[in-house]
Design a protein around this motif. Sequence first.
Motif, PDB file in Angstrom:
ATOM      1  N   GLU A   1       0.873  -1.166  -0.073  1.00 16.01           N
ATOM      2  CA  GLU A   1      -0.021   0.033  -0.063  1.00 16.01           C
ATOM      3  C   GLU A   1       0.882   1.269   0.204  1.00 16.01           C
ATOM      4  O   GLU A   1       0.522   2.427  -0.759  1.00 16.01           O
ATOM      5  CB  GLU A   1      -0.860  -0.038   1.216  1.00 16.01           C
ATOM      6  N   ILE A   2       1.976   1.319   0.704  1.00 15.34           N
ATOM      7  CA  ILE A   2       3.063   2.312   0.875  1.00 15.34           C
ATOM      8  C   ILE A   2       3.566   2.519  -0.608  1.00 15.34           C
ATOM      9  O   ILE A   2       3.628   3.546  -1.093  1.00 15.34           O
ATOM     10  CB  ILE A   2       4.088   2.194   1.867  1.00 15.34           C
ATOM     11  N   TRP A   3       3.862   1.549  -1.181  1.00 14.69           N
ATOM     12  CA  TRP A   3       4.695   1.457  -2.607  1.00 14.69           C
ATOM     13  C   TRP A   3       3.686   1.995  -3.700  1.00 14.69           C
ATOM     14  O   TRP A   3       3.994   2.774  -4.482  1.00 14.69           O
ATOM     15  CB  TRP A   3       5.171   0.424  -2.873  1.00 14.69           C
ATOM     16  N   ARG A   4       2.305   1.606  -3.392  1.00 12.48           N
ATOM     17  CA  ARG A   4       1.368   1.916  -4.479  1.00 12.48           C
ATOM     18  C   ARG A   4       1.048   3.493  -4.588  1.00 12.48           C
ATOM     19  O   ARG A   4       1.147   3.872  -5.589  1.00 12.48           O
ATOM     20  CB  ARG A   4      -0.060   1.292  -4.230  1.00 12.48           C
ATOM     21  N   GLY A   5       0.938   4.214  -3.375  1.00 13.38           N
ATOM     22  CA  GLY A   5       0.943   5.652  -3.207  1.00 13.38           C
ATOM     23  C   GLY A   5       2.308   6.259  -3.940  1.00 13.38           C
ATOM     24  O   GLY A   5       2.130   7.092  -4.800  1.00 13.38           O
ATOM     25  N   CYS A   6       3.573   5.839  -3.620  1.00 13.57           N
ATOM     26  CA  CYS A   6       4.514   6.141  -4.570  1.00 13.57           C
ATOM     27  C   CYS A   6       4.380   5.999  -6.055  1.00 13.57           C
ATOM     28  O   CYS A   6       4.989   6.932  -6.868  1.00 13.57           O
ATOM     29  CB  CYS A   6       5.788   5.403  -4.174  1.00 13.57           C
ATOM     30  N   VAL A   7       4.126   4.743  -6.509  1.00 14.74           N
ATOM     31  CA  VAL A   7       3.926   4.523  -7.911  1.00 14.74           C
ATOM     32  C   VAL A   7       2.834   5.451  -8.452  1.00 14.74           C
ATOM     33  O   VAL A   7       3.332   5.966  -9.598  1.00 14.74           O
ATOM     34  CB  VAL A   7       3.492   3.069  -8.175  1.00 14.74           C
ATOM     35  N   GLU A   8       1.857   5.658  -7.856  1.00 15.01           N
ATOM     36  CA  GLU A   8       0.756   6.567  -8.202  1.00 15.01           C
ATOM     37  C   GLU A   8       1.258   7.936  -8.225  1.00 15.01           C
ATOM     38  O   GLU A   8       0.565   9.037  -9.107  1.00 15.01           O
ATOM     39  CB  GLU A   8      -0.616   6.246  -7.474  1.00 15.01           C
ATOM     40  N   SER A   9       2.095   8.439  -7.605  1.00 18.01           N
ATOM     41  CA  SER A   9       2.582   9.904  -7.731  1.00 18.01           C
ATOM     42  C   SER A   9       3.338  10.054  -8.796  1.00 18.01           C
ATOM     43  O   SER A   9       3.763  11.325  -9.097  1.00 18.01           O
ATOM     44  CB  SER A   9       3.335  10.118  -6.266  1.00 18.01           C
ATOM     45  N   ILE A  10       3.696   9.273  -9.657  1.00 17.40           N
ATOM     46  CA  ILE A  10       4.689   9.358 -10.810  1.00 17.40           C
ATOM     47  C   ILE A  10       3.576   9.713 -11.883  1.00 17.40           C
ATOM     48  O   ILE A  10       2.630   9.257 -12.120  1.00 17.40           O
ATOM     49  CB  ILE A  10       5.346   8.138 -11.156  1.00 17.40           C
ATOM     50  N   PRO A  11       3.857  11.041 -12.323  1.00 14.03           N
ATOM     51  CA  PRO A  11       2.917  11.692 -13.498  1.00 14.03           C
ATOM     52  C   PRO A  11       2.583  10.586 -14.448  1.00 14.03           C
ATOM     53  O   PRO A  11       3.276   9.651 -14.993  1.00 14.03           O
ATOM     54  CB  PRO A  11       3.856  12.744 -14.088  1.00 14.03           C
ATOM     55  N   LYS A  12       1.490  10.523 -15.109  1.00 11.73           N
ATOM     56  CA  LYS A  12       0.875   9.786 -15.978  1.00 11.73           C
ATOM     57  C   LYS A  12       1.684   9.988 -17.304  1.00 11.73           C
ATOM     58  O   LYS A  12       1.974   8.868 -17.987  1.00 11.73           O
ATOM     59  CB  LYS A  12      -0.610  10.073 -16.271  1.00 11.73           C
ATOM     60  N   GLY A  13       2.235  11.072 -17.455  1.00 10.73           N
ATOM     61  CA  GLY A  13       3.031  11.160 -18.736  1.00 10.73           C
ATOM     62  C   GLY A  13       4.247  10.299 -19.050  1.00 10.73           C
ATOM     63  O   GLY A  13       4.538   9.833 -19.928  1.00 10.73           O
ATOM     64  N   GLN A  14       4.558   9.796 -17.775  1.00  7.35           N
ATOM     65  CA  GLN A  14       5.781   8.906 -17.778  1.00  7.35           C
ATOM     66  C   GLN A  14       5.588   7.516 -18.376  1.00  7.35           C
ATOM     67  O   GLN A  14       6.043   6.801 -19.305  1.00  7.35           O
ATOM     68  CB  GLN A  14       6.392   8.726 -16.376  1.00  7.35           C
ATOM     69  N   TRP A  15       4.103   7.175 -17.702  1.00 11.93           N
ATOM     70  CA  TRP A  15       3.581   5.768 -18.324  1.00 11.93           C
ATOM     71  C   TRP A  15       3.425   5.826 -20.065  1.00 11.93           C
ATOM     72  O   TRP A  15       3.747   5.129 -20.604  1.00 11.93           O
ATOM     73  CB  TRP A  15       2.451   5.572 -17.696  1.00 11.93           C
ATOM     74  N   GLU A  16       2.837   7.286 -20.336  1.00 12.23           N
ATOM     75  CA  GLU A  16       2.539   7.379 -21.570  1.00 12.23           C
ATOM     76  C   GLU A  16       3.702   7.382 -22.467  1.00 12.23           C
ATOM     77  O   GLU A  16       3.805   6.766 -23.630  1.00 12.23           O
ATOM     78  CB  GLU A  16       1.503   8.640 -21.868  1.00 12.23           C
ATOM     79  N   ALA A  17       4.740   7.962 -22.109  1.00 12.48           N
ATOM     80  CA  ALA A  17       5.848   8.228 -22.645  1.00 12.48           C
ATOM     81  C   ALA A  17       6.765   6.708 -23.145  1.00 12.48           C
ATOM     82  O   ALA A  17       7.129   6.512 -24.016  1.00 12.48           O
ATOM     83  CB  ALA A  17       7.003   9.132 -22.059  1.00 12.48           C
ATOM     84  N   SER A  18       6.683   6.107 -21.898  1.00 19.85           N
ATOM     85  CA  SER A  18       7.340   4.710 -22.172  1.00 19.85           C
ATOM     86  C   SER A  18       6.469   3.721 -22.979  1.00 19.85           C
ATOM     87  O   SER A  18       7.162   2.937 -23.785  1.00 19.85           O
ATOM     88  CB  SER A  18       7.755   4.137 -20.737  1.00 19.85           C
ATOM     89  N   ALA A  19       5.190   3.958 -23.000  1.00 19.82           N
ATOM     90  CA  ALA A  19       4.460   3.096 -23.642  1.00 19.82           C
ATOM     91  C   ALA A  19       4.414   3.656 -25.236  1.00 19.82           C
ATOM     92  O   ALA A  19       4.658   2.673 -26.146  1.00 19.82           O
ATOM     93  CB  ALA A  19       2.851   3.230 -23.368  1.00 19.82           C
ATOM     94  N   SER A  20       4.870   4.850 -25.438  1.00 22.26           N
ATOM     95  CA  SER A  20       4.939   5.113 -26.773  1.00 22.26           C
ATOM     96  C   SER A  20       6.353   4.750 -27.362  1.00 22.26           C
ATOM     97  O   SER A  20       6.602   4.727 -28.625  1.00 22.26           O
ATOM     98  CB  SER A  20       4.859   6.934 -27.058  1.00 22.26           C
ATOM     99  N   LEU A  21       7.278   4.415 -26.637  1.00 22.10           N
ATOM    100  CA  LEU A  21       8.678   3.708 -26.660  1.00 22.10           C
ATOM    101  C   LEU A  21       8.468   2.406 -27.258  1.00 22.10           C
ATOM    102  O   LEU A  21       9.521   1.693 -27.516  1.00 22.10           O
ATOM    103  CB  LEU A  21       9.846   4.038 -25.795  1.00 22.10           C
TER     104      LEU A  21
END
Lengths: 219, 224
Positions: A103-123
Amino acid sequence: MMEFSTWDIVRNLLLAARWTIVLSLVAFAGGATVGLVILFLRISKQKAARVFAGGYIELFQGTPLLMQLFLSFFGLSLLGVEVPAWLAASVALILWTASFLAEIWRGCVESIPKGQWEASASLGMGRFEQMRHVILPQALTIAIPPTVGFSVQVVKGTSLTSIIGFTELAKAGQVLTNATFMPFTVYGFVALIYFALCFPLSKSSQFLERKLNVAHRDH
Amino acid sequence: MGYVFDYSWIGEYSGVLLKGLWLTVWLILVGATFGVALGIFCAWVRALGPKWARPIVGAYVELIRNTPFLIQLFFIFFGLPSLGVQMGETQAALLAMIINLGAYGCEIVRAGIQATTKGQFEAGWSLGLSRIETFRHVVLIPALQRIWPALSSQIVIVMLGSAVVSQIAAEDISYAADFIQSRTFRAFETYIVATLIYLALAILLRQLLKGVGWVLFPKRSAAR
């Protein structure tokens, strides 16, 4: 009858504290491993996995650690094997620790901006690659202070294993009290040893938090 | 072979479980009330109280937060009588819970107080409020509102932690479970039932605290 000097008490408590440390390390290492799995399930794209992980976290955070220890102790012996206290204690503590770390780590992962997910997905990265190369390295820095802070709860949690018969610091305190009839002195020292173990962890967690906050402000 | 689960004892022992449930509920209701009050007082001392008292409260908070609740309980119940302070198991359990929650509550409330800017104090004084009035209306209530979720989860944690008071023979849910399993030899089933009671209690308590938050802090958009 044997006479106990103060040094005898402290020496025996310190010997028992080794088991508190070992159990804490086992619980933390095991809890981190299981916790990582629960974390992946919790943020998975599959609804069933998310529901399972959510239920797991709710169950282990919503019930007393003491009950979990008893269930582990009596539940494992239902399998027909003689269960030593250290095994039941480790299993319960690992599962309990995992629920909090996930649960602690979920909070940390969710605090990473969504753009990072999208950018890496686009790669063209797969979900696992995204986590491995982009999300986790960034989430890790955020996760360190609360994780260190939670380790204090793990060390304190090990004291409950004395109740199912594992001989660590708290149990040694009970045994010594029965032998010396000096509960004030013995439990005083027990508390001090726990304090000596936990206080540096608490302080370093606070220190890391401040340090990381400063880093954040610079951005 | 195979283990056959047997829950037929529940009817016979439901009275014991209910009695245990009552003590756990009583302990957390009384303990949370006084524990939160102690936490607020300590937070006031640490943030705005007399300078000499601050390190004392600081030491209390660190000492409690860095030692296990079980040891605090044993120290109060077994250790204090040698100083002439004797008490029953229920009082000892309640006292330990208040002292424990007081320390955590202090840190949580203090975090809320520190979020209040200096300008708000000054605004309060310039309106002619006294120091205490400023503290109450300008600092404390908005602070409590901010940290209410954190305080609520801490109260739930203390309730779950209270399961160990059975170790000094305070007759709570876990004590009832110990008693029942020693009679029925159905340890696993008994602890399953006790665990489910705790789970239900935790969920209910969380909802109750949410409701209390609603009542205590009706929409105060000016609070922030």
